[in-house]
Design an enzyme around this catalytic site. Structure first.
Site, PDB file in Angstrom:
ATOM      1  N   TRP A 318      -9.865 -16.071  38.381  1.00 34.66           N
ATOM      2  CA  TRP A 318      -8.809 -16.224  37.380  1.00 34.66           C
ATOM      3  C   TRP A 318      -9.387 -16.514  36.003  1.00 34.66           C
ATOM      4  O   TRP A 318      -8.841 -16.078  34.984  1.00 34.66           O
ATOM      5  CB  TRP A 318      -7.870 -17.364  37.795  1.00 34.66           C
ATOM      6  N   HIS A 319     -10.518 -17.225  35.948  1.00 31.23           N
ATOM      7  CA  HIS A 319     -11.075 -17.613  34.659  1.00 31.23           C
ATOM      8  C   HIS A 319     -11.642 -16.431  33.875  1.00 31.23           C
ATOM      9  O   HIS A 319     -11.698 -16.485  32.638  1.00 31.23           O
ATOM     10  CB  HIS A 319     -12.170 -18.670  34.841  1.00 31.23           C
ATOM     11  N   GLY A 320     -12.098 -15.398  34.539  1.00 37.39           N
ATOM     12  CA  GLY A 320     -12.654 -14.287  33.772  1.00 37.39           C
ATOM     13  C   GLY A 320     -13.123 -13.148  34.652  1.00 37.39           C
ATOM     14  O   GLY A 320     -13.381 -13.316  35.853  1.00 37.39           O
ATOM     15  N   PHE A 483      -9.648 -17.132  28.128  1.00 35.95           N
ATOM     16  CA  PHE A 483      -9.323 -17.000  29.539  1.00 35.95           C
ATOM     17  C   PHE A 483      -7.841 -16.766  29.772  1.00 35.95           C
ATOM     18  O   PHE A 483      -7.438 -16.550  30.890  1.00 35.95           O
ATOM     19  CB  PHE A 483      -9.757 -18.268  30.300  1.00 35.95           C
TER      20      PHE A 483
END
Length: 483
Positions: A318-320, A483
């Site tokens: 999810w962060h990147g 993000f």
């Protein structure tokens, strides 16, 4: 528009607060939601007006699906369609090119990459709306008007980088009858200035050193690599917690309480304790909407470990869109599994040893989070854990080597003695502050009561920060905005 932009804290925020409370004072509570909607729209449109319509379209679709779920008895297909639409939207903007790059590398294809700009805040408002759909499916949410729902999605203090809020905790606050709470206003102003100080004086100061170090890893040695890694660990904390403080402070100016997002995370004594303190709203979201649906801990130990690992792996993705984030999430997943197995033994480590292990693990994992590639992360970790080099330093003979040569061998060739020493001292002091002191919210609650001398100190700090910002040529964006 940045929170640390004078246009925000001198114009948009105070003007919106004045109009908002004037409308309520005139017994026009129906105007409070439109006032916040207009301010939120201006806040987002200053970045890119085209993506504002994407945001409105996303909110409209989710509102319709949510209303259908509230009226009908648990239509699983409709829920899956809604969640799938949100994931697809996020997947296209955030992961399409990552998918194409890996397909080209694995299959030898030559598919062209798309020219995609990541919409600001899409990760956060996607997660919020998925949570809303699930809660509507479970009939945990109450119906509201379209404008109230849109405001829930685009409320400007937390739109870009959280905290991740829930429908049930926000919409009732929009509907509630309010009167001016001066203590809450003072607390909000205090938190905002606290966060502004963290961002412009601490995080941005560290950023210059950290960016230089991560941009020239080959010129670092043992101490330089460790200082750079810890420097980023602190930079990320002051940057993101500073944003959270400003978001919560902004909300309090309208009598709206946003959930706390940080609670002295670098004081954690285990990886579980860390995630109870760091980005707390994301941790709660992952627990409620990923870990528990997978089965949580109400299953065999082996399955529980798999659930833990998958939850953190999803959190990393999810962060990147990059293998560095996948590895970062996987590392935290492995650490959580090890912690779960360790607790089954009944043994407890010494408090200091527990903190040392936890902090160093978190710091090492952040190297992957910050590095531009897996190769860069491995290079800096190799310098941090070069055992043979460390052994040679123990026996160094200063009589045979000048201080400059020793510095070059210990730190590296990137900075001169003064800058390197200043960076080491700065990192050491800030690390001590993180470990020894409470969170900014707790400090504000305890010390910043509205007395005249504290008010003068607060406004003096604010004016100093304003002049510092105005004199800077450019403003650094918040790290979590990407993000």
């Amino acid at each position: 528009m940045l929170f640390c932009d004078p246009w925000y804290f001198v114009c948009l925020l105070p003007l919106t607060a004045i109009v908002y409370w004037l409308a309520i004072a005139k017994h026009k509570t129906g105007w409070s939601v439109p006032v916040l909607l207009v301010a939120s729209a201006v806040f987002y449109i200053t970045w890119n007006w085209k993506f504002f319509f994407l945001l409105l379209a996303s909110a409209s679709v989710n509102f319709c699906i949510g209303n259908s779920l509230l009226k009908k008895n648990r239509r699983t297909v409709l829920l899956m369609l809604g969640v799938g639409a949100n994931v697809a939207l996020l997947g296209y903007f955030k992961y399409y090119n990552f998918f194409i790059e890996n397909c080209n590398a694995l299959l030898g294809t030559h598919w062209a990459l798309a020219k995609i700009i990541l919409p600001l805040g899409i990760s956060f408002y996607t997660f919020q709306q998925i949570a809303y759909l699930v809660d509507a499916y479970k009939h945990l949410a109450a119906p509201c008007s379209f404008l109230e729902y849109v405001l829930f999605v685009i409320f400007f203090p937390q739109l870009i980088a959280g905290p991740i809020v829930h429908y049930q905790e926000m919409v009732p606050q929009f509907k509630a009858q309010k009167t001016v709470n001066w203590d809450a206003m003072y607390q909000g102003l205090s938190l905002f200035i606290f966060g502004l100080f963290k961002k412009v004086m601490l995080a941005d100061t560290l950023a210059g050193y950290v960016n230089e170090c991560y941009g020239a890893i080959d010129q670092l040695q043992f101490l330089g690599a460790w200082t750079a890694s810890i420097g980023y660990t602190l930079q990320l904390y002051f940057d993101f917690s500073g944003y959270a403080d400003m978001a919560i402070g902004s909300g309090l100016l309208f009598g709206i309480r946003l959930p706390e997002n940080f609670n002295s995370p670098y004081q954690a004594l285990s990886i579980q304790d860390f995630w109870r303190r760091w980005h707390m709203t994301l941790s709660t979201w992952l627990k409620n909407y990923v870990y528990i649906p997978l089965g949580g801990s109400h299953c065999a130990l082996s399955r529980t470990c798999v659930n833990l690992f998958l939850t953190f792996l999803i959190g990393g993705i999810w962060h990147g869109a990059g293998w560095t984030f996948v590895i970062w999430g996987g590392l935290h997943g492995i650490a959580s599994v090890i912690h779960r197995l360790w607790t089954k033994t009944g043994y407890q480590l010494n408090t200091f040893l527990s903190w040392l292990i936890t902090f160093n693990f978190v710091n090492i994992a952040w190297v992957f989070f910050r590095a531009n590639s897996v190769q860069d992360a491995c290079a800096i970790l190799k310098k941090m854990f070069n055992v043979f080099y460390i052994k040679s330093l123990i026996n160094v003979d200063l009589s045979d080597k000048t201080i400059r040569v020793v510095k070059s061998e210990v730190w590296g060739a990137l900075m001169d003695n003064i800058l390197a020493g200043r960076f080491v001292i700065t990192v050491g002091i800030l690390l001590a502050l993180c470990v020894l002191f409470n969170s900014s919210k707790q400090l504000c609650d305890r010390f910043l009561r509205p007395f005249w001398y504290k008010t003068i100190l607060l406004w003096g700090t604010f004016m100093f920060l304003w002049m510092h910002i105005v004199n800077k040529a450019s403003q650094a964006e918040f790290l979590y905005w990407q993000f």
